[in-house]
Design a protein around this motif. Structure first.
Motif, mmCIF file in Angstrom:
data_model
loop_
_atom_site.group_PDB
_atom_site.id
_atom_site.type_symbol
_atom_site.label_atom_id
_atom_site.label_comp_id
_atom_site.label_asym_id
_atom_site.label_seq_id
_atom_site.Cartn_x
_atom_site.Cartn_y
_atom_site.Cartn_z
ATOM 1 N N PRO A 5 -7.300 105.012 80.632
ATOM 2 C CA PRO A 5 -7.920 104.718 79.343
ATOM 3 C C PRO A 5 -8.324 106.003 78.626
ATOM 4 C CG PRO A 5 -8.900 103.402 81.107
ATOM 5 C CD PRO A 5 -8.073 104.454 81.754
ATOM 6 N N GLN A 6 -8.293 105.959 77.296
ATOM 7 C CA GLN A 6 -8.694 107.106 76.478
ATOM 8 C C GLN A 6 -9.904 106.731 75.630
ATOM 9 O OE1 GLN A 6 -4.524 109.554 75.830
ATOM 10 N NE2 GLN A 6 -5.197 108.202 74.209
ATOM 11 N N VAL A 7 -10.875 107.632 75.609
ATOM 12 C CA VAL A 7 -12.116 107.409 74.871
ATOM 13 C C VAL A 7 -12.351 108.556 73.902
ATOM 14 C CG1 VAL A 7 -14.643 107.273 75.051
ATOM 15 C CG2 VAL A 7 -13.210 106.064 76.707
ATOM 16 N N ALA A 8 -12.639 108.230 72.649
ATOM 17 C CA ALA A 8 -13.148 109.212 71.696
ATOM 18 C C ALA A 8 -14.660 109.254 71.863
ATOM 19 C CB ALA A 8 -12.774 108.823 70.270
ATOM 20 N N ALA A 9 -15.173 110.387 72.332
ATOM 21 C CA ALA A 9 -16.604 110.532 72.612
ATOM 22 C C ALA A 9 -17.246 111.357 71.504
ATOM 23 C CB ALA A 9 -16.819 111.188 73.965
ATOM 24 N N ILE A 10 -17.986 110.678 70.632
ATOM 25 C CA ILE A 10 -18.566 111.316 69.443
ATOM 26 C C ILE A 10 -20.021 111.656 69.761
ATOM 27 C CG2 ILE A 10 -18.934 111.104 66.959
ATOM 28 C CD1 ILE A 10 -16.812 108.909 66.926
ATOM 29 N N HIS A 11 -20.233 112.874 70.257
ATOM 30 C CA HIS A 11 -21.542 113.304 70.754
ATOM 31 C C HIS A 11 -21.779 114.763 70.400
ATOM 32 C CE1 HIS A 11 -22.438 109.874 73.549
ATOM 33 N NE2 HIS A 11 -21.136 109.719 73.440
ATOM 34 N N ASP A 12 -23.028 115.192 70.558
ATOM 35 C CA ASP A 12 -23.332 116.611 70.454
ATOM 36 C C ASP A 12 -22.993 117.297 71.778
ATOM 37 O OD1 ASP A 12 -26.331 117.327 71.888
ATOM 38 O OD2 ASP A 12 -25.841 115.224 71.547
ATOM 39 N N LEU A 13 -22.945 118.611 71.746
ATOM 40 C CA LEU A 13 -22.772 119.410 72.954
ATOM 41 C C LEU A 13 -23.973 120.337 73.092
ATOM 42 C CD1 LEU A 13 -21.225 120.542 75.378
ATOM 43 C CD2 LEU A 13 -19.965 122.012 73.800
ATOM 44 N N GLY A 66 -11.372 116.983 60.080
ATOM 45 C CA GLY A 66 -10.188 117.740 60.416
ATOM 46 C C GLY A 66 -9.665 117.391 61.806
ATOM 47 N N VAL A 67 -10.575 117.201 62.752
ATOM 48 C CA VAL A 67 -10.176 116.781 64.099
ATOM 49 C C VAL A 67 -9.504 115.413 64.032
ATOM 50 C CG1 VAL A 67 -11.012 116.137 66.385
ATOM 51 C CG2 VAL A 67 -11.969 118.142 65.235
ATOM 52 N N ALA A 68 -10.123 114.497 63.286
ATOM 53 C CA ALA A 68 -9.546 113.149 63.152
ATOM 54 C C ALA A 68 -8.172 113.198 62.491
ATOM 55 C CB ALA A 68 -10.495 112.259 62.351
ATOM 56 N N ASP A 69 -8.005 114.064 61.484
ATOM 57 C CA ASP A 69 -6.698 114.206 60.831
ATOM 58 C C ASP A 69 -5.636 114.641 61.840
ATOM 59 O OD1 ASP A 69 -7.759 113.511 58.371
ATOM 60 O OD2 ASP A 69 -7.966 115.579 57.664
ATOM 61 N N PHE A 98 -13.708 106.992 60.689
ATOM 62 C CA PHE A 98 -12.986 107.145 61.943
ATOM 63 C C PHE A 98 -12.623 105.770 62.515
ATOM 64 C CE2 PHE A 98 -12.459 107.911 66.466
ATOM 65 C CZ PHE A 98 -11.814 109.147 66.516
ATOM 66 N N TYR A 99 -13.569 104.822 62.440
ATOM 67 C CA TYR A 99 -13.276 103.455 62.884
ATOM 68 C C TYR A 99 -12.094 102.869 62.110
ATOM 69 C CZ TYR A 99 -17.961 103.246 65.099
ATOM 70 O OH TYR A 99 -19.078 103.461 65.862
ATOM 71 N N GLU A 100 -12.103 103.066 60.806
ATOM 72 C CA GLU A 100 -11.029 102.511 59.973
ATOM 73 C C GLU A 100 -9.666 103.051 60.395
ATOM 74 O OE1 GLU A 100 -12.013 103.485 55.981
ATOM 75 O OE2 GLU A 100 -13.867 102.283 55.957
ATOM 76 N N ARG A 101 -9.621 104.294 60.809
ATOM 77 C CA ARG A 101 -8.350 104.935 61.157
ATOM 78 C C ARG A 101 -7.897 104.633 62.584
ATOM 79 N NH1 ARG A 101 -8.790 111.134 59.185
ATOM 80 N NH2 ARG A 101 -6.547 111.035 59.585
ATOM 81 N N PHE A 102 -8.859 104.498 63.500
ATOM 82 C CA PHE A 102 -8.488 104.451 64.919
ATOM 83 C C PHE A 102 -8.837 103.142 65.617
ATOM 84 C CE2 PHE A 102 -8.769 108.983 63.977
ATOM 85 C CZ PHE A 102 -7.597 109.467 64.556
ATOM 86 N N ARG A 103 -9.568 102.264 64.969
ATOM 87 C CA ARG A 103 -9.920 101.002 65.634
ATOM 88 C C ARG A 103 -8.719 100.068 65.618
ATOM 89 N NH1 ARG A 103 -15.530 97.819 64.362
ATOM 90 N NH2 ARG A 103 -15.646 96.649 66.326
ATOM 91 N N ARG A 104 -8.395 99.560 66.777
ATOM 92 C CA ARG A 104 -7.335 98.577 66.951
ATOM 93 C C ARG A 104 -7.923 97.322 67.561
ATOM 94 N NH1 ARG A 104 -5.385 103.397 66.552
ATOM 95 N NH2 ARG A 104 -3.277 103.784 65.764
ATOM 96 N N PRO A 105 -7.162 96.221 67.599
ATOM 97 C CA PRO A 105 -7.754 94.955 68.069
ATOM 98 C C PRO A 105 -8.450 95.038 69.420
ATOM 99 C CG PRO A 105 -5.630 94.529 67.048
ATOM 100 C CD PRO A 105 -5.780 96.011 67.104
ATOM 101 N N ASN A 106 -7.945 95.880 70.327
ATOM 102 C CA ASN A 106 -8.533 95.958 71.659
ATOM 103 C C ASN A 106 -9.410 97.188 71.875
ATOM 104 O OD1 ASN A 106 -7.298 93.551 72.531
ATOM 105 N ND2 ASN A 106 -5.397 94.645 72.993
#
Length: 283
Positions: A5-13, A66-69, A98-106
């Motif tokens: 599985p692949q996860v986009a982790a949107i967090h601070d470092l 830019g990362v999302a692009d 980002f949700y609009e671009r990468f969210r899929r049904p599952n």
């Protein structure tokens, strides 16, 4: 080759102190999940350290689109999108896009609405940002607030946090937006010496509580640890109830281990040596 599985982790470092991405990435990786960080901010150390006003803080909003692009051009897809601490109100719109671009049904949308703890919002969280976090959480399939964050989302006084299972279920019902999303409420305690998390599963409509022995210390970053274990467990095929219990148990184990080591609590829990125990019975 087994599916990863692949996860986009949107967090601070935070470069020092176990929290956010320095917890999310190793935990998900150990659980067989590819973690793709999308940084919201860079800090020299997590803000629980003394003299935190001297820490560096870089808002990464200008890099996120830019990362999302680039990810879009690469055809990257995600099984989950998992967000935590945000650096500014502007990032709400960035993540919604980002949700609009990468969210899929599952695709599972998990929002950990990081806003505060111990009854107070974090110093960077303005009332406007807290309201905007509520808007972002409304788009999620699963949210994992602590008691402070739940009170902020519901507009409740922290003095009125639930101390019974019945009261916790009432808050969970409201947080679920009439059953449209699952909710895990962390830090609940209904009896002395026990602490854990209560959850409402939007799919089954069932209410669960998982508790473990309360250790005599508190550590920053355990919310990130809990939610990362929860997500990794779900992506490995466990139910929300099973994932909730695994996360509660692992956080307690890490806290106990760290207390025995005697290291400064502000550095967070020593989860790294225990990752093997976390994954040994995963499906």
């Amino acid at each position: 080759m087994p599916f990863t599985p692949q996860v986009a982790a949107i967090h601070d470092l935070s470069a020092f102190g176990r929290c956010s991405t320095t917890v999310v990435l190793p935990v998900l990786s150990a659980m067989g999940v590819q973690c793709c960080p999308l940084l919201t901010a860079y800090l020299s150390a997590q803000t629980a350290f003394p003299a935190s006003e001297k820490s560096t803080f870089v808002d990464m909003s200008g890099q996120m689109e830019g990362v999302a692009d680039h990810w879009s051009e690469l055809g990257v897809t995600f099984d989950a999108i998992y967000s935590g601490f945000l650096a500014s109100e502007a990032q709400i719109d960035i993540i919604s896009h980002f949700y609009e671009r990468f969210r899929r049904p599952n695709t599972l949308i998990l929002v950990d609405p990081v806003m505060g703890d111990h009854g107070k919002p974090y110093r960077t969280y303005t009332p406007a940002l807290c309201r905007a976090m509520g808007d972002l959480a409304a788009q999620a399939d699963l949210i994992t607030p602590n008691l402070t964050e739940a009170a902020l989302l519901l507009g409740e006084d922290y003095a009125d946090i639930p101390i019974t299972q019945e009261a916790a279920k009432s808050w969970l019902d409201r947080l679920s937006l009439d059953g449209r999303r699952s909710v895990v409420l962390t830090g609940v305690s209904f009896q002395e010496g026990q602490v854990g998390a209560a959850c409402l599963d939007a799919v089954s409509g069932r209410f669960y509580v998982s508790l473990a022995r309360q250790e005599p210390a508190q550590f920053p970053g355990t919310g990130d640890l809990f939610t990362s274990v929860l997500l990794g467990s779900i992506l490995r095929g466990e139910s929300l109830e099973q994932a909730n219990q695994r996360a509660v148990n692992f956080v307690r184990l890490c806290a106990s281990y760290t207390i025995d080591l005697g290291t400064p609590h502000v550095e967070g829990v020593h989860f790294e040596p225990l990752l093997r125990q976390l994954i040994q019975d995963l499906p």
